[in-house]
Write a protein that holds these residues in place. Structure first.
Motif, PDB file in Angstrom:
ATOM      1  N   ASP A   1     -49.712  -6.795  64.573  1.00  0.00           N
ATOM      2  CA  ASP A   1     -50.756  -6.044  65.275  1.00  0.00           C
ATOM      3  C   ASP A   1     -50.299  -5.764  66.700  1.00  0.00           C
ATOM      4  OD1 ASP A   1     -53.087  -5.143  66.478  1.00  0.00           O
ATOM      5  OD2 ASP A   1     -54.030  -7.130  66.512  1.00  0.00           O
ATOM      6  N   ALA A   2     -49.909  -4.511  66.963  1.00  0.00           N
ATOM      7  CA  ALA A   2     -49.365  -4.188  68.296  1.00  0.00           C
ATOM      8  C   ALA A   2     -50.459  -3.949  69.326  1.00  0.00           C
ATOM      9  CB  ALA A   2     -48.467  -2.952  68.209  1.00  0.00           C
TER      10      ALA A   2
ATOM     11  N   ALA B   1     -53.254  12.290  57.098  1.00  0.00           N
ATOM     12  CA  ALA B   1     -53.567  11.724  58.411  1.00  0.00           C
ATOM     13  C   ALA B   1     -53.401  10.206  58.365  1.00  0.00           C
ATOM     14  CB  ALA B   1     -55.003  12.072  58.788  1.00  0.00           C
ATOM     15  N   VAL B   2     -53.040   9.635  59.500  1.00  0.00           N
ATOM     16  CA  VAL B   2     -52.952   8.177  59.616  1.00  0.00           C
ATOM     17  C   VAL B   2     -54.301   7.684  60.134  1.00  0.00           C
ATOM     18  CG1 VAL B   2     -51.816   6.314  60.894  1.00  0.00           C
ATOM     19  CG2 VAL B   2     -50.459   8.211  59.977  1.00  0.00           C
ATOM     20  N   ASP B   3     -54.812   6.618  59.578  1.00  0.00           N
ATOM     21  CA  ASP B   3     -56.075   6.085  60.074  1.00  0.00           C
ATOM     22  C   ASP B   3     -55.876   5.597  61.510  1.00  0.00           C
ATOM     23  OD1 ASP B   3     -58.859   5.126  58.652  1.00  0.00           O
ATOM     24  OD2 ASP B   3     -58.348   3.992  60.463  1.00  0.00           O
ATOM     25  N   PRO B   4     -56.819   5.918  62.416  1.00  0.00           N
ATOM     26  CA  PRO B   4     -56.660   5.484  63.811  1.00  0.00           C
ATOM     27  C   PRO B   4     -56.457   3.973  63.933  1.00  0.00           C
ATOM     28  CG  PRO B   4     -58.580   6.919  63.560  1.00  0.00           C
ATOM     29  CD  PRO B   4     -58.009   6.726  62.191  1.00  0.00           C
ATOM     30  N   MET B   5     -56.984   3.242  62.982  1.00  0.00           N
ATOM     31  CA  MET B   5     -56.801   1.793  62.988  1.00  0.00           C
ATOM     32  C   MET B   5     -55.310   1.410  62.865  1.00  0.00           C
ATOM     33  SD  MET B   5     -58.532  -0.194  59.895  1.00  0.00           S
ATOM     34  CE  MET B   5     -57.440  -0.815  58.683  1.00  0.00           C
ATOM     35  N   PHE B   6     -54.526   2.280  62.224  1.00  0.00           N
ATOM     36  CA  PHE B   6     -53.091   1.999  62.044  1.00  0.00           C
ATOM     37  C   PHE B   6     -52.215   2.783  63.010  1.00  0.00           C
ATOM     38  CE2 PHE B   6     -54.592   1.202  57.551  1.00  0.00           C
ATOM     39  CZ  PHE B   6     -54.406  -0.168  57.592  1.00  0.00           C
TER      40      PHE B   6
ATOM     41  N   GLY C   1     -46.897  -2.122  65.144  1.00  0.00           N
ATOM     42  CA  GLY C   1     -46.560  -3.514  64.843  1.00  0.00           C
ATOM     43  C   GLY C   1     -45.426  -3.580  63.830  1.00  0.00           C
ATOM     44  N   VAL C   2     -45.526  -2.775  62.779  1.00  0.00           N
ATOM     45  CA  VAL C   2     -44.464  -2.766  61.765  1.00  0.00           C
ATOM     46  C   VAL C   2     -43.154  -2.344  62.420  1.00  0.00           C
ATOM     47  CG1 VAL C   2     -43.670  -1.786  59.578  1.00  0.00           C
ATOM     48  CG2 VAL C   2     -46.122  -2.150  59.934  1.00  0.00           C
TER      49      VAL C   2
ATOM     50  N   PRO D   1     -49.774  -3.166  55.728  1.00  0.00           N
ATOM     51  CA  PRO D   1     -49.856  -2.903  57.169  1.00  0.00           C
ATOM     52  C   PRO D   1     -50.985  -3.645  57.900  1.00  0.00           C
ATOM     53  CG  PRO D   1     -49.443  -0.859  55.990  1.00  0.00           C
ATOM     54  CD  PRO D   1     -49.711  -1.916  54.948  1.00  0.00           C
ATOM     55  N   ARG D   2     -52.107  -3.878  57.238  1.00  0.00           N
ATOM     56  CA  ARG D   2     -53.197  -4.602  57.911  1.00  0.00           C
ATOM     57  C   ARG D   2     -52.785  -5.990  58.370  1.00  0.00           C
ATOM     58  NH1 ARG D   2     -58.668  -4.981  55.722  1.00  0.00           N
ATOM     59  NH2 ARG D   2     -59.279  -2.846  55.697  1.00  0.00           N
TER      60      ARG D   2
END
Ligand code: BGC
Length: 544
Positions: free
Chosen positions: A24-25, A73-78, A35-36, A19-20
């Protein structure tokens, strides 16, 4: 258009999204779930059956998300759990399954349990959920045993007591920020059963189980005794890998997966000393698939490939599991770069080699892989023929092994560089805010946009191969290949329905009696009175 076919995973082509580095949306230079989601139609059109997402959970990112602080939890970065939800829903509407990573061997050192275990000091009940031990030596100044971290250095880190005095040590097979769980503790097992249910309830179709072979450690955590432990990994029995106790865990996980409708699956990232030991992970009441790392580690060489294909199929047959095939992932040098380098260098390279040669062999290797019975894994960007970026500046590197040295120098960043989608733009369409690892300028020409519609491109080769694989259900089915005689350095086999595959792994053209009509080839086949001439490093699919 959700697919409901039973046993969908037996011959599925599963695409790994990192995902990184995918899309990148929100323009922060780091890929994310939105983005994915925006690129799912691309994956549908590519022709894969499922998407496996590397971890996107809350994490301090000491090991690119394989250090999880909160598994729900989803990391806020993702993004957010709602974004994950939307992604899963959209994927299902497009007929794509979604597999997520689960990381049960270790947590982050920022996981609530570990933070409290440290804060509360010796005697904290939470310490029993990890491996805390007093050190050896007169004042406990030496690690409790001789195990080494896979990222280099000792597998133990000493803690400070709440009063500041030196305290106990804790075990981490990976980075110090990744303390190993103690799977003998019932709370650990309960917690992971609950985490599985959480994501199954969100609709995921399965899990990729990180370090599946590592959860149980030999009683008493015995010394290994030898030096150079890293060289033994995967080939020898280790007191921290492939212990029989792991199988009880996977039986209980299988029971949970089976409670859910629509064939939810799990794939083991497991290293075992032999193919037979690996097959134990995929017995009918355990996990569904295991990655085939011996195949990934095999060079572009007919004899070696035939051996690993045969031994993989033979090992899986008695347990009724499909074989799996994989050429690249986020932990190894991409195969377009491995095959550009001489044989014998392994899967951890930082040398570009001969790019043209590597790409030619990568195309041929892909057609060979997709002609084998079972399930195949494709790592994002291999369908673009991306090489590893071998000259990343040191300041850009983030792979923890780069910082832990011990001969492992952060090579993994080279295969994690963000995907080029377009010819132009600051990060070739990855996002509007640059990219967390620099992309080489020549990647403009490797972008999805540049390759789309170009019949000679890697992307169109993958699209063609995956479309044919769908049309020929016999291709991924079955559990054997019928080998036919072939010149040295050539693999030649028949599958169901008159499908034939020939792979010339040599550096010379090879002529064989024409087996049928060429339906796809990684390079142009020429015909003469003797038959069909395959150029060097070429695979051809034929219809007899
Ligand atoms: C993952 C790696 C990770 C390690 C520790 C693996 O096998 O694929 O990327 O560093 O587990 O979680």
């Amino acid at each position: 258009m959700t697919q409901h076919s039973a046993d969908w995973w037996r011959d599925a082509v599963i695409y790994q999204v990192y995902p990184r580095s995918f899309a990148d949306a929100n323009g922060d230079g780091m890929g994310d779930l939105e983005g994915v989601r925006s690129r799912l139609p691309y994956l549908r059109e590519l022709g894969v059956d499922a998407v496996w997402l590397s971890p996107f959970y809350a994490s301090p990112q000491a090991d690119a998300g394989y250090d999880v602080a909160d598994y729900r939890a989803v990391d806020p970065m993702f993004g957010t759990v709602e974004h994950a939800d939307a992604l899963i829903r959209d994927a299902h509407e497009l007929g794509l399954r979604v597999i997520v990573d689960v990381v049960p061997n270790h947590s982050s050192d920022r996981h609530e349990w570990f933070e409290r275990a440290i804060k509360e000091g010796p005697g904290s009940a939470l310490r029993d959920r990890y491996h805390f031990r007093t050190g050896r030596g007169e004042s406990g100044e030496l690690p409790p045993n001789d195990w080494e971290s896979i990222f280099g250095g000792p597998a133990w880190t000493r803690t400070d007591n709440p009063d500041g005095s030196p305290g106990d040590w804790y075990l981490h097979l990976f980075a110090p920020e990744q303390p190993d769980f103690n799977w003998e503790h019932p709370a650990v097992a309960d917690e992971f059963r609950s985490i599985l249910r959480f994501w199954l309830d969100q609709g995921v179709d399965g899990f990729r189980v990180d370090v599946a072979h590592g959860l149980v450690k030999a009683a008493g955590l015995p010394d290994i005794g030898g030096s150079d432990q890293l060289k033994l990994l995967g080939n020898a029995s280790m007191p921290f890998f492939d212990q029989d106790g792991v199988h009880l865990i996977y039986r209980s996980w299988r029971a949970i997966l089976d409670e859910y409708p629509d064939d939810r699956i799990a794939v083991a990232e497991a290293w075992a000393p032999t193919p037979e030991r690996l097959a134990l992970y995929v017995r009918p009441d355990e996990l569904h698939q295991a990655f085939n790392f011996p195949y990934l580690g095999t060079y572009w060489d007919a004899e070696a490939l035939r051996e690993v294909i045969d031994s993989s199929l033979a090992a899986m047959r008695p347990v009724g599991a499909p074989a799996t095939w994989v050429l690249s992932n986020h932990d190894v040098t991409r195969h377009a770069t491995r095959f550009a380098n001489p044989a014998g260098l392994g899967t951890q390279l930082r040398t570009p080699g001969d790019r043209g040669l590597g790409l030619r062999r990568a195309h041929a290797a892909t057609l060979l892989m997709l002609a084998l019975p079972g399930s195949a894994y494709v790592y994002q960007g291999e369908e673009l023929g991306l090489p590893d970026v071998t000259d990343l500046p040191d300041e850009a590197r983030q792979d923890p092994s780069f910082f832990r040295a011990a001969g492992q120098d952060g090579f993994r960043d080279g295969c994690r560089v963000p995907i080029p989608w377009t010819r132009d733009g600051s990060s070739y369409g990855f996002g509007s805010g640059g990219s967390w690892l620099p992309q080489p300028p020549e990647w403009a020409g490797l972008s999805v946009e540049a390759q789309t519609g170009d019949p000679g491109s890697t992307l169109e080769l993958y699209r063609g191969a995956l479309a044919l694989r769908r049309e020929h259900p016999g291709l991924g089915a079955g559990e054997s290949v019928e080998w036919r005689d072939a010149p040295e350095g050539v693999l030649h086999f028949v599958r169901g329905d008159g499908f034939v595959c020939t792979a010339n792994t040599t550096g010379q053209p090879v002529t064989i009696p024409t087996p049928g009509r060429a339906i796809l080839s990684s390079a142009t086949v020429h015909y003469n009175e003797q038959g069909a001439e395959l150029p060097a490093d070429t695979t051809v699919w034929w219809q007899a």
